[in-house]
Design an enzyme around this catalytic site. Structure first.
Site, PDB file in Angstrom:
ATOM      1  N   TYR A 151     -40.762  18.172  36.516  1.00 27.32           N
ATOM      2  CA  TYR A 151     -40.648  17.270  35.342  1.00 27.32           C
ATOM      3  C   TYR A 151     -40.718  15.915  35.641  1.00 27.32           C
ATOM      4  CZ  TYR A 151     -35.749  16.497  37.428  1.00 27.32           C
ATOM      5  OH  TYR A 151     -34.864  16.186  38.056  1.00 27.32           O
ATOM      6  N   CYS A 152     -40.743  15.129  34.734  1.00 24.22           N
ATOM      7  CA  CYS A 152     -40.991  13.584  34.527  1.00 24.22           C
ATOM      8  C   CYS A 152     -40.427  13.260  33.286  1.00 24.22           C
ATOM      9  CB  CYS A 152     -42.141  13.045  34.959  1.00 24.22           C
ATOM     10  SG  CYS A 152     -43.549  13.647  34.005  1.00 24.22           S
ATOM     11  N   THR A 153     -40.352  11.796  33.159  1.00 20.39           N
ATOM     12  CA  THR A 153     -40.121  11.344  31.818  1.00 20.39           C
ATOM     13  C   THR A 153     -40.582  11.715  30.707  1.00 20.39           C
ATOM     14  OG1 THR A 153     -39.721   9.321  33.196  1.00 20.39           O
ATOM     15  CG2 THR A 153     -39.404   9.085  30.744  1.00 20.39           C
TER      16      THR A 153
END
Length: 296
Positions: A151-153
């Site tokens: 996951y990331c922003t």
């Protein structure tokens, strides 16, 4: 183009600032808004986020998308390794429960971290060389996790990161669709596995569940998020340094930052009243501000 519209809750005062109906900001009306339509710029770039590996192509192969409503079940599975693809200054203020933090300072460091952590190429070669179950059971080499959830922003970095892992032999690679922001938008806090706040690249600095503005501020010396406790530390100097960049800055750099801050406090803009223009020259050859002359 398939762009998704995201709305964040704001107060009436913030709404007025966004539409330019206030002059409370020293930079002029509307400058305090996180995003302004007249500040939007569109540029064509070869890479949105730089991984430094042209061979990695999300167009050719990419991980499987997992919606926010299905994310909790995936990362709660003990066979799933959850990896935060963001950088250390982002993970410091919040991440998913149990997630692995690569502690990278830039996205370009992520491939090296994967190689150091899992040695995927070596693991894949060992598997291919061992043709019997007996030989495979005796192999002491590194093993790739059976399942990875990333996951990331907003989901952009995961496009490349998941493609990278697939190219290195990882079999099951998933990534959070819409990123942390979509998760915080859709999942109520009572059911959330997110801990802390999410760093964002605008004047809000951080957001919480429901995309409500968070509690962190920004150090203008290094552009890292700082808490109220950080601003009580002796290394904190507004516009100059914070506990995360104080030791890495020379006294010359700090003094330049102080001069910049004095300009801002005196004129409301960096660079003084000329705003980057060459100052006018008077008859005696001395430089004098055009803006100052016009106000006399």
């Amino acid at each position: 183009m398939g762009l998704r519209q995201v709305e964040s809750p704001v107060s009436p005062e913030e709404e007025a600032i966004h539409h330019g109906h206030t002059s409370s900001s020293p930079l002029a009306a509307g400058e305090d808004a996180p995003f302004r339509w007249d500040h939007v710029r569109v540029k064509l770039k070869k890479e949105i986020v730089s991984l430094g590996m042209p061979s990695v192509s999300p167009i050719e192969k990419v991980g499987k998308y997992i919606s926010p409503k299905d994310w909790n079940a995936l990362i709660s599975d003990p066979d799933t390794v959850v990896i935060d693809v963001r950088n250390d200054y982002e993970t410091r203020i919040g991440k998913f429960k149990g997630a692995v933090d690569p502690t990278t300072s830039a996205f370009r460091e992520f491939p090296s971290w994967v190689d150091d952590q899992y040695q995927p190429d070596k693991a894949q070669n060992e598997i291919e060389c061992d043709n019997s179950a007996a030989n495979m059971s005796q192999t002491e080499g590194p093993k790739l996790p059976p399942r990875v959830a990333m996951y990331c922003t907003g989901g952009i970095r995961c496009e490349k990161a998941s493609s990278l892992l697939l190219s290195k032999g990882f079999k099951e690679v998933y990534h959070l669709e819409g990123g942390i922001l979509k998760y915080l938008e859709d999942i109520p806090k009572a059911k959330s596995l997110w801990e802390g706040e999410c760093f964002v690249f605008d004047k809000r600095v951080s957001v919480d569940h429901g995309l409500v503005q968070g509690t962190f501020k920004l150090c203008y010396g290094c552009k890292q998020p700082v808490s109220d406790a950080d601003m009580e530390a002796p290394e904190w100097e507004y516009g100059v340094s914070c506990p995360y960049c104080y030791s890495s800055k020379s006294e010359e750099e700090k003094e330049r930052a102080r001069a910049r801050q004095r300009q801002f406090e005196n004129w409301g803009v960096i660079g003084g009243p000329d705003k980057g223009r060459r100052p006018a020259r008077t008859v005696d050859g001395n430089e004098k501000s055009k803006a100052a002359n016009s106000n006399v």
